[in-house]
Structure formats: C-alpha cells, structure tokens
Design an enzyme around this catalytic site. Structure first.
Site, PDB file in Angstrom:
ATOM      1  N   CYS A 140       0.799  -1.230   0.000  1.00 48.28           N
ATOM      2  CA  CYS A 140       0.000   0.000   0.000  1.00 48.28           C
ATOM      3  C   CYS A 140       0.831   1.279   0.000  1.00 48.28           C
ATOM      4  CB  CYS A 140      -0.935   0.004   1.209  1.00 48.28           C
ATOM      5  SG  CYS A 140      -2.000  -1.439   1.347  1.00 48.28           S
ATOM      6  N   HIS A 151      -1.124   6.765   1.997  1.00 51.84           N
ATOM      7  CA  HIS A 151      -1.131   5.870   3.149  1.00 51.84           C
ATOM      8  C   HIS A 151      -1.006   6.718   4.403  1.00 51.84           C
ATOM      9  CE1 HIS A 151      -0.734   1.779   4.747  1.00 51.84           C
ATOM     10  NE2 HIS A 151       0.020   2.336   5.680  1.00 51.84           N
ATOM     11  N   ASP A 182      -4.658  -0.034  -5.653  1.00 49.59           N
ATOM     12  CA  ASP A 182      -3.263   0.332  -5.355  1.00 49.59           C
ATOM     13  C   ASP A 182      -2.309  -0.817  -5.643  1.00 49.59           C
ATOM     14  OD1 ASP A 182      -4.016  -1.237  -3.167  1.00 49.59           O
ATOM     15  OD2 ASP A 182      -3.171   0.116  -1.657  1.00 49.59           O
TER      16      ASP A 182
END
Length: 531
Positions: A69, A123, A315
């Site tokens: 991520c 993130h 992602d």
C-alpha cells in the site's frame, strides 16, 4: 498540396479543446485484483464498475510499481518509481527524497483546481499529515469537514469476514459520505473545477459488509471457485514467496484453518477455508462497487457526468490462494496487476475500448494532466522527473506502445528482521520464512526483487541488497521467468489470467536466450550495476 496536420499537432489541438471547465474524480480501491465482470470474471458482482467500464478506456495489463500500500501510493501519487522515492515499506516516504516534488493532486491544485480528497488516498502518515498543505486545498481540515480515512468495528468473532446490519458502521460508507460532502463544497464554486480523490479501504482485510451484499451471492462460500494451482510455482526461488504471518495470524478463522503452518510454498489451506476466504473477498469487492455507484449517481444527478473525468484503479493486486499465496507482498502477476479504467466523457470514441499493451500506475499522473490540459512542464526542473507516460492520446485514438515494459520491485528481509528483536537475523530461516520488510529500515533489507512485464513474459531477478548505497549489488542470486502467451487478462476460457505463473522457466535451457535478453533489459531499466 493538401494542408495536412501531423498527428501530434492534431492531438495537441484536441487537448486544448478539452480544457474547458472539467473536473476529475479519482477512485482508488485497496488490495483490488482485476477479478471483475468488466474483465471477463462473471463470478464477481460489480455492476457499477461494468457501467463505468462501458464508458471508459479499459487497460488489461496495468501494473503497480510495488505491491504494497504505502510504497505504491508514494509512487503513483508522486509520479516517481520506488527507486526514486526510496520508499519501499511502512517506514519511509517520498518527501524525504523529493521535498520539492509536485504530486498528482498538487499539480491540479497549482493549476487552479480545488484539490480535495477523502478516505485512504496517501497511506496514513506516509507522507506526514497526508502531505497537507502541499497537495490539497487548505480548507479540507478547517472550513470543511475532517477528511482523514475513518475506521470501523472489528468482526465480533475476529474472523476475516462477517456480515453486519445494513445501516451499520462501515468505514467505506463514511468515506462516501465525506466524498459527497466534498462534492457539495467544491461544486458551490461553479467556475472553479475540482480534483477529488476518494480512497476506499476495501477489499483490504477485514471483509466486513452489510447483510444485503450477501444476497448478491446466493450460493454462499460453497459456490465459490478455487484457484487452479494453490501451491508455489514449480521451480520458484524461496525469495519469491511471502508468508503473510503478521497480517493473517490476527484472524481466528485463519487459525482454525491451520494458521501459519499452512502459509508455506508447498502447503495450502483446506478447500472449505479457501472458498470462505475467497467469498469474503468477493463480498468486499461488491461493497466497494456499491459505493462507487453512489458517487457515479451523484455526478449523474447533478449534471456533472459529462464534464468529469473518472479514473478507477487499485493500489495493487491480491493473491487469493493462487500460487499458494494470500495477500500481496510479491512480484507475481496477481500482486502487481490491477484494474485501470479511465473515462473522459468528452471523448466518447474511447468508450468500451480496450488497451492490452502494458501500462503502469505511474502513467496515471501525466495522463490525467494530459486529459485536462494541466501543464506540468515545470516538473522537469524538480530533483527527479516524472517516470510515467502521458496516455491521454490513447483516449483520442492514438496507438498504444505494445513494446512497453512495465517495472515492479519488492524487497525481502531474509532471517526475520521484521519479527526478531533489534532486527536481528536468524540464519536458520528459509528464504521464504518471515521475510517481509514492512517495518524494517531500508538499509537492513537483504534482497530486492526487480520484475519486468512485457506483452508475453514476466521476468524477475533477485539481487543482494547494498544497504549503504540503497541499491542492488552483484549478480542476481535467483531468476524467474513466466510465460503469459495466450493471457488476455480475463477469467474465461480454458485458463484464467490468474493461473499463468505456475512454473518458473528461468532454469530451462530452452529459454536461455529469452532469459539473457530479458535480463539485459531489466539491468538497463533499473540501472543495476554489475548485472
């Protein structure tokens, strides 16, 4: 003599005509593999994605730069690859390498758009404070509501998936509500276009969804298909495999199915457990699809569907027991490949069309700027250039580059640095055992895997890591070659797109020429010394 304009000039003129007051909606889904009906995978229910795909250019070979991520988001939002961001885990972020870089939302903010976002876009804390105020409108956490991504209760039985009340507390529903509030705010300024990024956390674990979603799958888990091959590819090196110990050990149903002992290259969970996990994932995908539908309906209802570019992607991908893997954390196709849909409603000739040439998520930044006429020529003067290509010409009828090579990376920390005290290594651990680097300082990585994907081959080379120089060193310690001949990115036919990487061909003398040629390309693309 006829006055004929060259294609580049025609495209430039077309782009200039596209710069009227037009908006951008970017929708990002976490951990999403392209197992969707718009990719020929009819076992999954996602009507709103199919609706969007029918009005979009669909990319069947779209690849992330790292299947994790934070590094992936640091990459596609900055427009630079991990080798430039130097962010490969949950410790570092791109602002350390590029304090002067303009991000994707930052470019639209600089161009006069109201740049806003909600949910999981960057993130959390990587970069700090979601890169406020560099990338976003200053009103997001002041005049307007708090936009940071929300949370939700855990499943009561600590399972990977569960069903809740239809009007319950769901993080992605909160993100949608915030997105609608943002849309009300930005559309109040009628003359100023908006850039809105919406990040949905599902289908990231846990898979907690309203009961109504289960009605889409009347057969329940028993009606869910199994992976064709549920062990690691034959001949694959241990470095290629990831054991998702920290992520899956938190769930009681994983423990009941065999726990960490079955997170091994030659092991597999019982079929009933695999069906259950795959069912939970599908529920979460369908819930994200429902949320997307709310956003698309809002644009339609407010007359903005003809003036708003919509981009949807994950992602990174996700393993669902195929190759013996669960989650992401690899360089395999199923972790690196993601859906990518780009809708430019003022270019209807692109609707329903497909691009099979390899593309990358670093291409999203320059492509959106190209579609909306946003000048980013100034970025060339920053400390690192944009890595991606402007694909907007494809939506205007241009030809794709079939020879393009997509690039992905993934680090390994052999010896369990992530789990042992003070990042100590245990020399008795196999290369695949507890080898993730999620919270390990980048100078302590042991290996880096570099992967290329062209129209036919996935080729990966694993190198020892020079922690001082933060780069590969020496000759490759392991190679992988997988043949995707016949892979059309769909689930139909005799062989699903998720089932091609079952045998590593790198050690087969028949493919020695291919290995040599692909290694040369990889070394050049990643600028690896002594390759």
């Amino acid at each position: 003599m006829k006055n004929v304009l060259a294609l580049p000039l025609l495209l430039a003129l077309a782009g200039a005509a596209d710069t009227a007051k037009r908006n951008v909606l970017v929708v990002i889904s976490d951990d999403l593999r392209p197992e969707l009906p718009c990719y020929g995978c009819d076992d999954v229910v996602a009507p709103h994605l199919s609706r969007l795909a029918g009005q979009s250019l669909r990319f069947t070979r779209a690849y992330v730069q790292e299947a994790l991520c934070a590094p992936s988001r640091n990459s596609f939002l900055s427009g630079r690859r991990p080798d430039a961001t130097r962010a490969w885990q949950f410790v570092d972020h791109f602002r350390e390498a590029g304090p002067d870089w303009t991000t994707l939302p930052g470019a639209f903010k600089r161009a006069g758009f109201q740049a806003v976002g909600c949910g999981k876009v960057f993130h959390p804390h990587l970069p700090p404070n979601w890169d406020m105020p560099r990338s976003w409108d200053d009103r997001m956490n002041a005049t307007w509501a708090d936009w940071m991504y929300p949370s939700e209760p855990r499943c009561a039985n600590r399972s990977t998936w569960c069903l809740g009340d239809d009007d319950g507390d769901y993080e992605d529903a909160k993100t949608t509500a915030t997105a609608l509030a943002m849309l009300e705010n930005v559309t109040a300024e009628e003359e100023t276009p908006f850039f809105l990024a919406v990040g949905y956390r599902k289908p990231h674990l846990q898979w907690r969804v309203p009961k109504r979603v289960a009605a889409l799958y009347p057969g329940g888990p028993d009606n869910v298909s199994l992976p064709a091959v549920d062990v690691a590819p034959e001949g694959a090196p241990g470095l290629a495999f990831h054991m998702p110990f920290a992520e899956l050990s938190a769930f009681e149903d994983v423990a009941e199915c065999g726990g960490p002992g079955l997170m091994a290259p030659t092991a597999a969970y019982p079929e009933s457990c695999q069906r259950s996990f795959r069912y939970g994932y599908r529920l979460a995908v369908s819930y994200v699809d429902e949320q997307l539908g709310v956003l698309l309906d809002w644009l339609d209802d407010h007359g903005l569907d003809e003036d708003t570019a919509v981009v949807f992607f994950g992602d990174h991908g996700w393993h669902l027991g195929d190759q013996g893997e669960w989650e992401k954390f690899t360089n395999y196709e199923n972790a690196a490949r993601t859906p990518l849909l780009i809708k430019a409603p003022w270019l209807p000739a692109s609707f329903g069309k497909t691009v099979s040439a390899p593309v990358e998520l670093v291409d999203v930044y320059p492509t959106l700027c190209g579609l909306l006429g946003v000048d980013v020529s100034y970025v060339a003067a920053e400390s690192a250039p944009l890595a991606g290509r402007d694909l907007s010409g494809l939506l205007r009828g241009g030809a794709a580059d079939d020879g393009h090579v997509a690039l992905s990376t993934f680090p390994r920390c052999v010896g369990g640095e992530n789990y042992n005290k003070n990042h100590a290594r245990n020399a008795t651990y196999a290369d695949w055992f507890l080898n993730d680097c999620n919270d390990v300082p980048r100078d302590l990585f042991t290996h880096m895997g570099y992967s290329t994907r062209d129209e036919r081959w996935r080729f990966t080379a694993w190198y020892a890591w020079d922690g001082a120089a933060l780069r590969a060193t020496g000759a490759p310690v392991a190679l992988e070659l997988y043949d995707h001949a016949g892979d059309d990115g769909a689930c139909g036919g005799d062989r699903s797109a998720f089932d091609y990487e079952t045998a590593n061909l790198a050690g087969d003398p028949v493919f020695a020429d291919e290995v040599a040629a692909l290694l040369a390309v990889l070394v050049a693309k990643f600028d690896i010394p002594h390759g």
